[in-house]
Write an enzyme that holds these catalytic residues in place. Sequence first.
Site, PDB file in Angstrom:
ATOM      1  N   LYS A 106     -10.268   6.881   7.232  1.00 33.30           N
ATOM      2  CA  LYS A 106      -8.755   6.873   7.127  1.00 33.30           C
ATOM      3  C   LYS A 106      -8.345   7.685   6.156  1.00 33.30           C
ATOM      4  O   LYS A 106      -8.613   7.503   5.127  1.00 33.30           O
ATOM      5  CB  LYS A 106      -8.195   5.521   7.257  1.00 33.30           C
ATOM      6  CG  LYS A 106      -6.894   5.240   7.797  1.00 33.30           C
ATOM      7  CD  LYS A 106      -6.462   3.990   7.897  1.00 33.30           C
ATOM      8  CE  LYS A 106      -5.156   3.718   8.193  1.00 33.30           C
ATOM      9  NZ  LYS A 106      -4.714   2.164   8.124  1.00 33.30           N
TER      10      LYS A 106
HETATM   11  C1  E4P Z   1      -2.224   0.664   9.935  1.00 36.74           C
HETATM   12  O1  E4P Z   1      -2.997   1.583  10.074  1.00 36.74           O
HETATM   13  C2  E4P Z   1      -1.121   0.850   8.916  1.00 36.74           C
HETATM   14  O2  E4P Z   1      -1.474   0.887   7.683  1.00 36.74           O
HETATM   15  C3  E4P Z   1      -0.252  -0.459   8.957  1.00 36.74           C
HETATM   16  O3  E4P Z   1      -0.050  -0.493  10.433  1.00 36.74           O
HETATM   17  C4  E4P Z   1       1.180  -0.430   8.393  1.00 36.74           C
HETATM   18  O4  E4P Z   1       1.783  -1.432   8.525  1.00 36.74           O
HETATM   19  P1  E4P Z   1       3.173  -2.012   7.652  1.00 36.74           P
HETATM   20  O5  E4P Z   1       4.212  -0.892   7.696  1.00 36.74           O
HETATM   21  O6  E4P Z   1       3.554  -3.147   8.385  1.00 36.74           O
HETATM   22  O7  E4P Z   1       2.564  -2.185   6.447  1.00 36.74           O
END
Ligand code: E4P
Length: 219
Positions: free
Chosen positions: A87
Amino acid sequence: MKFFVDTANLAQIKEATELGILDGCTTNPTLMAKEGIVGEKNVWDHYKKICEIVDGDVSAEVISTDYKGIIEEGKKLAKLHKNIVVKVPMIREGVKAIKYFSDNGIKTNCTLVFSPGQAILAAKAGATYLSPFVGRLDDINIDGIGLIHQIRHIYDNYQFKTQILAASVRNALHIVRCAEAGADVVTCPLNSIVSLFAHPLTDKGLEQFLVDHAKANKK
Ligand code: E4P
């Protein structure tokens, strides 16, 4: 549409797999810290544990923000397990690294995406997944679902292969609206997935069926 669970909590990941509808998992440094997982070795061991539970892609986020660092870190993460997807943040150095990973057979998830222009860059670089953050846009009164529609339209125009992984998805309505918008994947906390089961008429109907069955079968 694929379902990913958005957590680093092993119990919740196990519960999500037991639902029988899980396709993968996403994590981020905040989610790892929330579970008290600190230090490179512990974090990497934790990714391995997640990969042993989940039969599908597991996003592991790099901490580096320079090209060389992202490449080195990403290669190490990718070697941890075949399920790992590296990622990478939507920054210049990140997009360059995504191109490198794409050319070298390493799967990527381009994260922190908030605009259609960013989505075009990630697709051009060959990202496997793109993570537009629906909830965080809604938080600042910008239509997060609208962004999913825009990206779907653009990707379909050019047959970009990058999969739209709707992230920052926080409730059942978000999930359904992402599905309507044509997201390839939705990642969300376990409680959002579980809330899809709920409907008062299902509960009421089941209760009535069981009462009627009991009455008819009473000795
Ligand atoms: C996943 O890949 C993201 O980092 C995550 O969904 C972020 O979610 P949030 O905005 O609720 O922290």
